[in-house]
Design an enzyme around this catalytic site. Structure first.
Site, PDB file in Angstrom:
ATOM      1  N   GLY A 173      46.842  18.000  39.715  1.00  0.00           N
ATOM      2  CA  GLY A 173      48.182  17.706  40.244  1.00  0.00           C
ATOM      3  C   GLY A 173      48.920  18.977  40.614  1.00  0.00           C
TER       4      GLY A 173
ATOM      5  N   THR B 242      45.933  14.364  45.513  1.00  0.00           N
ATOM      6  CA  THR B 242      45.273  13.061  45.722  1.00  0.00           C
ATOM      7  C   THR B 242      44.796  12.880  47.162  1.00  0.00           C
ATOM      8  OG1 THR B 242      47.381  11.996  46.178  1.00  0.00           O
ATOM      9  CG2 THR B 242      46.603  11.906  43.903  1.00  0.00           C
TER      10      THR B 242
ATOM     11  N   TYR C 157      53.856   4.752  29.872  1.00  0.00           N
ATOM     12  CA  TYR C 157      53.922   6.222  29.948  1.00  0.00           C
ATOM     13  C   TYR C 157      54.026   6.827  28.538  1.00  0.00           C
ATOM     14  CZ  TYR C 157      55.718  10.740  31.765  1.00  0.00           C
ATOM     15  OH  TYR C 157      55.917  12.066  32.081  1.00  0.00           O
TER      16      TYR C 157
ATOM     17  N   ALA D  40      53.047   5.489  25.728  1.00  0.00           N
ATOM     18  CA  ALA D  40      51.780   5.285  25.010  1.00  0.00           C
ATOM     19  C   ALA D  40      50.736   6.294  25.479  1.00  0.00           C
ATOM     20  CB  ALA D  40      51.271   3.856  25.234  1.00  0.00           C
ATOM     21  N   ALA D  41      50.674   6.528  26.782  1.00  0.00           N
ATOM     22  CA  ALA D  41      49.691   7.476  27.312  1.00  0.00           C
ATOM     23  C   ALA D  41      49.978   8.894  26.806  1.00  0.00           C
ATOM     24  CB  ALA D  41      49.702   7.451  28.845  1.00  0.00           C
TER      25      ALA D  41
ATOM     26  N   ILE E 134      62.526  17.907  33.944  1.00  0.00           N
ATOM     27  CA  ILE E 134      62.275  19.089  34.772  1.00  0.00           C
ATOM     28  C   ILE E 134      62.558  18.702  36.224  1.00  0.00           C
ATOM     29  CG2 ILE E 134      60.548  20.837  35.392  1.00  0.00           C
ATOM     30  CD1 ILE E 134      61.144  20.768  32.346  1.00  0.00           C
TER      31      ILE E 134
HETATM   32  P1  NAP Z   1      55.141  15.184  40.443  1.00  0.00           P
HETATM   33  O1  NAP Z   1      56.096  16.159  41.063  1.00  0.00           O
HETATM   34  O2  NAP Z   1      55.333  13.731  40.620  1.00  0.00           O
HETATM   35  O3  NAP Z   1      53.643  15.599  40.913  1.00  0.00           O
HETATM   36  C1  NAP Z   1      52.569  14.855  40.444  1.00  0.00           C
HETATM   37  C2  NAP Z   1      51.273  15.568  40.742  1.00  0.00           C
HETATM   38  O4  NAP Z   1      50.201  14.740  40.258  1.00  0.00           O
HETATM   39  C3  NAP Z   1      51.039  15.741  42.239  1.00  0.00           C
HETATM   40  O5  NAP Z   1      50.296  16.917  42.443  1.00  0.00           O
HETATM   41  C4  NAP Z   1      50.217  14.491  42.590  1.00  0.00           C
HETATM   42  O6  NAP Z   1      49.389  14.682  43.738  1.00  0.00           O
HETATM   43  C5  NAP Z   1      49.358  14.371  41.337  1.00  0.00           C
HETATM   44  N1  NAP Z   1      48.876  12.997  41.145  1.00  0.00           N
HETATM   45  C6  NAP Z   1      49.565  11.834  41.322  1.00  0.00           C
HETATM   46  N2  NAP Z   1      48.772  10.768  41.069  1.00  0.00           N
HETATM   47  C7  NAP Z   1      47.558  11.276  40.722  1.00  0.00           C
HETATM   48  C8  NAP Z   1      46.315  10.702  40.387  1.00  0.00           C
HETATM   49  N3  NAP Z   1      46.134   9.366  40.343  1.00  0.00           N
HETATM   50  N4  NAP Z   1      45.263  11.514  40.125  1.00  0.00           N
HETATM   51  C9  NAP Z   1      45.398  12.872  40.163  1.00  0.00           C
HETATM   52  N5  NAP Z   1      46.552  13.475  40.496  1.00  0.00           N
HETATM   53  C10 NAP Z   1      47.623  12.695  40.770  1.00  0.00           C
HETATM   54  O7  NAP Z   1      55.045  15.405  38.865  1.00  0.00           O
HETATM   55  P2  NAP Z   1      55.709  16.515  37.926  1.00  0.00           P
HETATM   56  O8  NAP Z   1      57.097  16.128  37.670  1.00  0.00           O
HETATM   57  O9  NAP Z   1      55.384  17.874  38.427  1.00  0.00           O
HETATM   58  O10 NAP Z   1      54.899  16.216  36.567  1.00  0.00           O
HETATM   59  C11 NAP Z   1      53.724  16.902  36.209  1.00  0.00           C
HETATM   60  C12 NAP Z   1      53.368  16.498  34.776  1.00  0.00           C
HETATM   61  O11 NAP Z   1      54.460  16.768  33.908  1.00  0.00           O
HETATM   62  C13 NAP Z   1      53.061  14.995  34.623  1.00  0.00           C
HETATM   63  O12 NAP Z   1      52.013  14.825  33.694  1.00  0.00           O
HETATM   64  C14 NAP Z   1      54.350  14.439  34.045  1.00  0.00           C
HETATM   65  O13 NAP Z   1      54.110  13.283  33.288  1.00  0.00           O
HETATM   66  C15 NAP Z   1      54.797  15.600  33.190  1.00  0.00           C
HETATM   67  N6  NAP Z   1      56.242  15.603  32.925  1.00  0.00           N
HETATM   68  C16 NAP Z   1      57.153  15.726  33.939  1.00  0.00           C
HETATM   69  C17 NAP Z   1      58.499  15.738  33.618  1.00  0.00           C
HETATM   70  C18 NAP Z   1      59.574  15.896  34.660  1.00  0.00           C
HETATM   71  O14 NAP Z   1      60.753  15.784  34.305  1.00  0.00           O
HETATM   72  N7  NAP Z   1      59.260  16.163  35.906  1.00  0.00           N
HETATM   73  C19 NAP Z   1      58.908  15.596  32.290  1.00  0.00           C
HETATM   74  C20 NAP Z   1      57.952  15.463  31.306  1.00  0.00           C
HETATM   75  C21 NAP Z   1      56.624  15.484  31.625  1.00  0.00           C
HETATM   76  P3  NAP Z   1      49.914  14.247  45.219  1.00  0.00           P
HETATM   77  O15 NAP Z   1      50.855  15.336  45.663  1.00  0.00           O
HETATM   78  O16 NAP Z   1      48.664  14.192  46.033  1.00  0.00           O
HETATM   79  O17 NAP Z   1      50.583  12.914  45.063  1.00  0.00           O
END
Ligand code: NAP
Length: 241
Positions: free
Chosen positions: A9, A34, A148, A150-151, A181
């Site tokens: 990601g 993706t 989410y 649970a995961a 974030i």
């Molecule tokens: P994001 O901006 O939504 O980006 C998600 C990333 O995951 C993108 O690169 C996306 O690729 C990829 N992705 C989506 N579906 C996928 C799949 N089925 N298989 C493989 N890759 C996939 O997310 P983010 O906010 O940066 O979050 C990153 C991590 O931090 C996640 O695990 C999230 O749960 C965790 N997190 C985020 C926050 C927050 O506030 N943002 C808080 C706590 C935890 P595409 O660009 O191709 O769609």
């Protein structure tokens, strides 16, 4: 030849910031998206320092295709950052099995499947760093996010058990649990939800992707060699445990 780090990601948000931090730390960074367009954009952005690949963690065939291609193109990675994650929110009473399964498959089953393929290479190298991006929601809970939560709670248990299995091999396994974030994931919240969220954060601001990336960089360094099985919170005081 720079050692290889894999960041799932990595096309945007926290994953892209992590990829940039690891590249600055001297790694060749394999980043996933993706879509082919996302993977190509990542390759262009990283120039000589990294390469993009397509990966859908919800599809075991896509995981196999990615790991086969990686094996053919690069040295076995010594750093794996399981960053990719999705949400499909709904109240428990209304949650469809498809919503439950999509989140568990992508955020938990996919992480198991992918991580397993890299353990042997890290054992051979007698060095490895596995860093799983969890969430404050894994501990705190959040209405509308039973799948989410649970995961992510599962991911933290996975981190502890795998950390215990691999510690004697000089492989550490840790998780980072961010609060809110500033990424596309939080942009998707309505202005009312965002205002409510800010009220609850003692630091009175969202975190930045780079702040999470700096912690990943530390956990992947030699300086963090005696930390394993931990989940480190980075949430501006939103949840203290
Ligand atoms: P994001 O901006 O939504 O980006 C998600 C990333 O995951 C993108 O690169 C996306 O690729 C990829 N992705 C989506 N579906 C996928 C799949 N089925 N298989 C493989 N890759 C996939 O997310 P983010 O906010 O940066 O979050 C990153 C991590 O931090 C996640 O695990 C999230 O749960 C965790 N997190 C985020 C926050 C927050 O506030 N943002 C808080 C706590 C935890 P595409 O660009 O191709 O769609």
């Amino acid at each position: 030849m720079n050692p290889t780090a894999v960041v799932t990601g990595a096309s945007r948000g926290i994953g892209l910031a992590i990829a940039e931090a690891l590249s600055q730390a001297g790694y060749f960074v394999v980043g996933t998206a993706t879509t082919q367009a996302g993977a190509d954009r990542f390759s262009q952005r990283m120039a000589e320092q990294g390469q993009g690949y397509v990966l859908n963690l919800g599809d075991p065939l896509s995981i196999d295709a990615f790991t086969d291609a990686l094996k053919a193109d690069h040295d076995a990675p010594c750093i794996l950052v399981n960053n990719a994650g999705i949400t499909q929110d709904n109240l428990a009473m209304r949650m469809k099995p498809t919503e439950w399964n999509a989140v568990i498959n992508t955020n938990l089953n996919g992480v198991f499947h992918l991580t397993q393929t890299f353990i042997r290479g890290m054992m051979k190298a007698k060095f490895g760093r596995i860093i799983n991006i969890s969430s404050v929601v894994g501990r705190m809970g959040n209405p509308g996010q039973i799948n989410y939560a649970a995961a992510k709670a599962g991911l933290e248990g996975f981190t502890r058990a795998l950390g215990a299995e691999l510690a004697s091999r000089n492989i550490t396994v840790n998780a980072i649990a961010p609060g809110f974030i500033a990424t596309d994931m939080t942009d998707a919240l309505s202005p009312e939800q965002q205002a409510k969220m800010l009220e609850r954060i003692p630091a009175a601001r969202l975190g930045q992707p780079k702040e999470v990336a700096d912690l990943v960089q530390f956990l992947s360094s030699d300086a963090a060699g005696y930390i394993t099985g931990e989940t480190i919170a980075i949430n501006g005081g939103l949840y203290m445990s």
